[in-house]
Design an enzyme around this catalytic site. Structure first.
Site, PDB file in Angstrom:
ATOM      1  N   THR A 174       0.864  -1.186   0.000  1.00  0.00           N
ATOM      2  CA  THR A 174       0.000   0.000   0.000  1.00  0.00           C
ATOM      3  C   THR A 174       0.897   1.230   0.000  1.00  0.00           C
ATOM      4  O   THR A 174       1.953   1.220   0.632  1.00  0.00           O
ATOM      5  CB  THR A 174      -0.859  -0.004   1.280  1.00  0.00           C
ATOM      6  OG1 THR A 174      -1.730  -1.124   1.226  1.00  0.00           O
ATOM      7  CG2 THR A 174      -1.686   1.262   1.432  1.00  0.00           C
ATOM      8  N   ARG A 202     -14.286  -6.983  -0.879  1.00  0.00           N
ATOM      9  CA  ARG A 202     -13.663  -6.635   0.413  1.00  0.00           C
ATOM     10  C   ARG A 202     -13.050  -5.230   0.324  1.00  0.00           C
ATOM     11  O   ARG A 202     -12.228  -4.956  -0.521  1.00  0.00           O
ATOM     12  CB  ARG A 202     -12.591  -7.651   0.764  1.00  0.00           C
ATOM     13  CG  ARG A 202     -11.850  -7.395   2.083  1.00  0.00           C
ATOM     14  CD  ARG A 202     -10.527  -6.714   1.873  1.00  0.00           C
ATOM     15  NE  ARG A 202      -9.792  -6.511   3.127  1.00  0.00           N
ATOM     16  CZ  ARG A 202      -8.699  -5.749   3.221  1.00  0.00           C
ATOM     17  NH1 ARG A 202      -8.231  -5.127   2.160  1.00  0.00           N
ATOM     18  NH2 ARG A 202      -8.085  -5.591   4.373  1.00  0.00           N
ATOM     19  N   GLY A 204     -10.747  -2.561   2.365  1.00  0.00           N
ATOM     20  CA  GLY A 204      -9.860  -2.417   3.518  1.00  0.00           C
ATOM     21  C   GLY A 204     -10.049  -1.049   4.140  1.00  0.00           C
ATOM     22  O   GLY A 204     -11.027  -0.345   3.880  1.00  0.00           O
ATOM     23  N   HIS A 226      -2.774  -4.167   8.502  1.00  0.00           N
ATOM     24  CA  HIS A 226      -3.965  -5.011   8.587  1.00  0.00           C
ATOM     25  C   HIS A 226      -5.209  -4.125   8.657  1.00  0.00           C
ATOM     26  O   HIS A 226      -5.562  -3.580   9.698  1.00  0.00           O
ATOM     27  CB  HIS A 226      -3.859  -5.911   9.837  1.00  0.00           C
ATOM     28  CG  HIS A 226      -4.988  -6.869   9.953  1.00  0.00           C
ATOM     29  ND1 HIS A 226      -5.903  -6.838  10.986  1.00  0.00           N
ATOM     30  CD2 HIS A 226      -5.376  -7.880   9.134  1.00  0.00           C
ATOM     31  CE1 HIS A 226      -6.793  -7.796  10.814  1.00  0.00           C
ATOM     32  NE2 HIS A 226      -6.488  -8.449   9.705  1.00  0.00           N
TER      33      HIS A 226
HETATM   34  N1  ASP Z   1      -4.327  -1.638   4.646  1.00  0.00           N
HETATM   35  C1  ASP Z   1      -4.452  -2.320   3.377  1.00  0.00           C
HETATM   36  C2  ASP Z   1      -5.762  -3.043   3.346  1.00  0.00           C
HETATM   37  O1  ASP Z   1      -6.146  -3.605   4.331  1.00  0.00           O
HETATM   38  C3  ASP Z   1      -3.363  -3.277   3.106  1.00  0.00           C
HETATM   39  C4  ASP Z   1      -1.993  -2.873   3.560  1.00  0.00           C
HETATM   40  O2  ASP Z   1      -1.746  -1.699   3.778  1.00  0.00           O
HETATM   41  O3  ASP Z   1      -1.145  -3.759   3.702  1.00  0.00           O
HETATM   42  O4  ASP Z   1      -6.359  -3.108   2.301  1.00  0.00           O
END
Ligand code: ASP
Length: 304
Positions: A174, A202, A204, A226
């Site tokens: 990300t 989904r 995030g 996460h």
């Molecule tokens: N935060 C992002 C998500 O959950 C993924 C990440 O930053 O690793 O989609």
């Protein structure tokens, strides 16, 4: 010269970017460092040419969306059905205007689409799925979804589809940027392909205002990690609130990531305040970051 103008001249611009928090292997270290360094320089160029923080964070994130080393734009993780669903958020701390795009599958630069949404009159703040795809078509920045898939991600998907482990080590990429411009305005931008082999639909934390990013008159924040944990804590807004309460940006970043660890989450966060103080913290082994300070000094790194 107006007094207003001269007061602006004393504010020195600042920008910090991240490229995802995870256990980046040594073999990929240089490409991550190069990617964040290129992005921070591109954003800073806009700031020194008297541009806005909003333009600077958009530019920096576009740079990283275009770099397939990151999980954003081209090179993003594929969902369980084998295509990308990209999320992005951009927010202007001066006006609290925002544009958020969720699960778009036909757009190479979702952060540009998010910015277009922010700029549209009487538009919603967030568009997802089919609606986001249609908006990309309307704005003529749509692409064939197949063009967003690179061989590395096709292989990862094929492994996942055979039931092989694609989740350890946890992987990410990300991207995000936060900046302060010479008018004293702050902005935040975040863009992601989410997690590998995610369920269709989904979302995030990244496109969620207050979770994946936030910007106010006092601070701007972008997070990675996460997503479900960052959403539970409204992590980006939490960091902003702590800074508004007087925490230096570095302390706020650390406090939020500690709270994420308390609920068994993981990730990283970048922060900047209206005084141009920056902060970054992560609980993963690594997170590529780069910043250019008030003094114009470029710093990049990958370890905490
Ligand atoms: N935060 C992002 C998500 O959950 C993924 C990440 O930053 O690793 O989609």
């Amino acid at each position: 010269m107006t007094s207003n103008h001269s007061s602006h001249e004393s504010i020195k611009p600042v920008i910090i970017v991240h490229g995802g928090a995870w256990s980046i292997p040594d073999s990929l270290k240089l490409r991550h460092l190069n990617g964040v360094t290129k992005a921070v320089k591109a954003g800073y160029q806009i700031l020194v040419e008297h541009g806005s923080a909003l333009d600077a964070v958009e530019r920096a994130v576009v740079c990283m969306e275009e770099d397939p080393i990151f999980d954003a734009g081209v090179g993003s993780f594929l969902n369980e059905e084998g295509y990308v669903e990209l999320d992005a958020l951009i927010m202007d701390g001066n006006t609290l205007n925002a544009g958020a795009i969720g699960a778009v599958s036909n757009c190479r630069n979702p952060i540009i689409l998010a910015r277009m949404l922010l700029e549209e009159d009487n538009s919603p703040i967030m568009l997802v799925g089919q609606g986001a795809d249609k908006f990309a078509e309307k704005m003529k920045i749509n692409t064939d979804p197949k063009d967003l898939i690179i061989p590395r991600e096709q292989k990862r998907w094929e492994k996942g589809n055979k039931g092989e482990d694609i989740f350890s080590p946890n992987t990410s990429g990300t991207v995000g940027a936060v900046a302060l411009d010479e008018k004293g305005h702050l902005a935040s931008a975040t863009s992601t392909g989410g997690s590998p082999y995610k369920m269709v639909g989904r979302l995030g934390d990244s496109p969620i205002i207050g979770s994946g990013g936030y910007a106010s008159e006092v601070a701007a924040v972008s997070s990675t990690g996460h997503g479900e944990s960052f959403m539970k804590l409204n992590a980006a807004k939490l960091a902003t609130d702590l800074i508004e309460q007087g925490y230096p940006p570095q302390d706020a970043a650390k406090a939020v990531i500690e709270k994420i660890s308390d609920i068994n989450g993981y990730g990283g966060i970048i922060t900047v305040d209206r005084l141009g103080r920056i902060g970054y913290f992560f609980s993963t082994t690594r997170m590529a970051y780069a910043y250019i300070s008030k003094e114009g000094k470029l710093v990049s790194g990958i370890d905490m």
